[in-house]
Design an enzyme around this catalytic site. Sequence first.
Site, short mmCIF file in Angstrom:
data_model
loop_
_atom_site.label_atom_id
_atom_site.label_comp_id
_atom_site.label_asym_id
_atom_site.label_seq_id
_atom_site.Cartn_x
_atom_site.Cartn_y
_atom_site.Cartn_z
N LYS A 175 0.86 -1.19 0.00
CA LYS A 175 0.00 0.00 0.00
C LYS A 175 0.90 1.24 0.00
O LYS A 175 1.51 1.58 1.01
CB LYS A 175 -0.90 0.04 1.23
CG LYS A 175 -1.96 1.16 1.15
CD LYS A 175 -2.38 1.68 2.50
CE LYS A 175 -1.55 2.85 2.97
NZ LYS A 175 -1.70 4.09 2.15
N GLU A 383 9.53 16.99 15.19
CA GLU A 383 9.85 16.85 13.77
C GLU A 383 8.93 17.75 12.95
O GLU A 383 7.70 17.65 13.04
CB GLU A 383 9.71 15.40 13.32
CG GLU A 383 10.16 15.18 11.89
CD GLU A 383 10.12 13.72 11.47
OE1 GLU A 383 11.02 13.29 10.74
OE2 GLU A 383 9.17 13.01 11.88
#
Length: 481
Positions: A175, A383
């Site tokens: 996927k 992040e």
Amino acid sequence: MSKVQRYENYINGQWVAGADYCVNLNPSELSDVIGEYAKADVAQVNAAIDAARAAFPAWSTSGIQARHDALDKVGSEILARREELGTLLAREEGKTLPEAIGEVTRAGNIFKFFAGECLRLSGDYVPSVRPGVNVEVTREALGVVGLITPWNFPIAIPAWKIAPALAYGNCVVIKPAELVPGCAWALAEIISRAGFPAGVFNLVMGSGRVVGDVLVNSPKVDGISFTGSVGVGRQIAVSCVSRQAKVQLEMGGKNPQIILDDADLKQAVELSVQSAFYSTGQRCTASSRLIVTAGIHDQFVAAMAERMKSIKVGHALKSGTDIGPVVSQAQLDQDLKYIDIGQSEGARLVSGGGLVTCDTEGYFLAPTLFADSEAAMRISREEIFGPVANVVRVADYEAALAMANDTEFGLSAGIATTSLKYANHFKRHSQAGMVMVNLPTAGVDYHVPFGGRKGSSYGSREQGRYAQEFYTVVKTSYIGS
């Protein structure tokens, strides 16, 4: 207006129309529609898993020459079409064309490497402690593996998961990220013609909530290899461990780049620019924490500001562009949010901070540098995943090392120094899976292990010969005379 092309899922050796379709847009030029890509429903994902399960017994015991030939054919076609595929990658993800071609080249080399690994499978034959008994230690394929890949490396990361999975005899259901399905589809189309039996490789595109959830929770899937966000990765780990499936996770990073007083200033600036801003900062190995010792700090910040003036932001396919667009509106919004956070926390905006106007409508953001930052600020700890970096001043090497390790992550870490003493000490004491000395934190080879520590990674390493740790299981056989 020309009709937009539709691209289907690949299940059990057949192209299958999606239950729905999503539009793939060029972030450099929002009027450029790359195509409409199928979205699989639950039934289609289960059909792909069943096809892989049915194909596994024959494929896992197939001859190594056939595996080698098929993988080598995939690698050869990728390399022969690197400019075409690189253009596709630049269109859908926003990397500059040279970077995109480089990523495609890496994908081709990965398939070539694992084609060779098919012929280098090895084990151990040892005597037992019991007379008249010998022992064989061999590796066998794990089974059906679900591969879930991110948007920032839309062909390289699928390649470094698919190639070893197939080389070691597994069957694959992949996927790709819903945001950038084009490169994964192009790779699947190449694989579909390479000689793999039906069911060995399957592509199911669509959302994580549908496709990913079925893959992660299916009792017919023996392992999941995931690259993506920390939150999703941790959920996957819980689901896989609860049903005793093997799991491999590559997640976030807040990678430090140390610059010591004795560093070559020009080199330190260039590797910091490369680490922080190229690929639009959208690399898990990018460095958004620049930890600089006091003696060189002011020179470094001034030199960075001057160097950033020459960085050209623009259309990914346009010659001369250094940094392409952010991948999507959602990612751009996140980057801008963190720029606001940095300013509200009291960091000094040295360069950038706003949108860039180009000839086309796209998600263009100026590379952004903060100084006068503190280690406790959110821009120093979380992040961002965009072209945003901040400089933190420290007293000396010992303080720099402590700050570099003061993070929940541990993927990549760098140091700029001319001191062999400090370089060797940092290699040993950095709490990161990959350490760079006088090199950008972003930029790794395809034939050696990739991965981190702490919150960045979970499970065995990816790439190189270490990939066998995830994609195989060990069997010990005892033979009596």
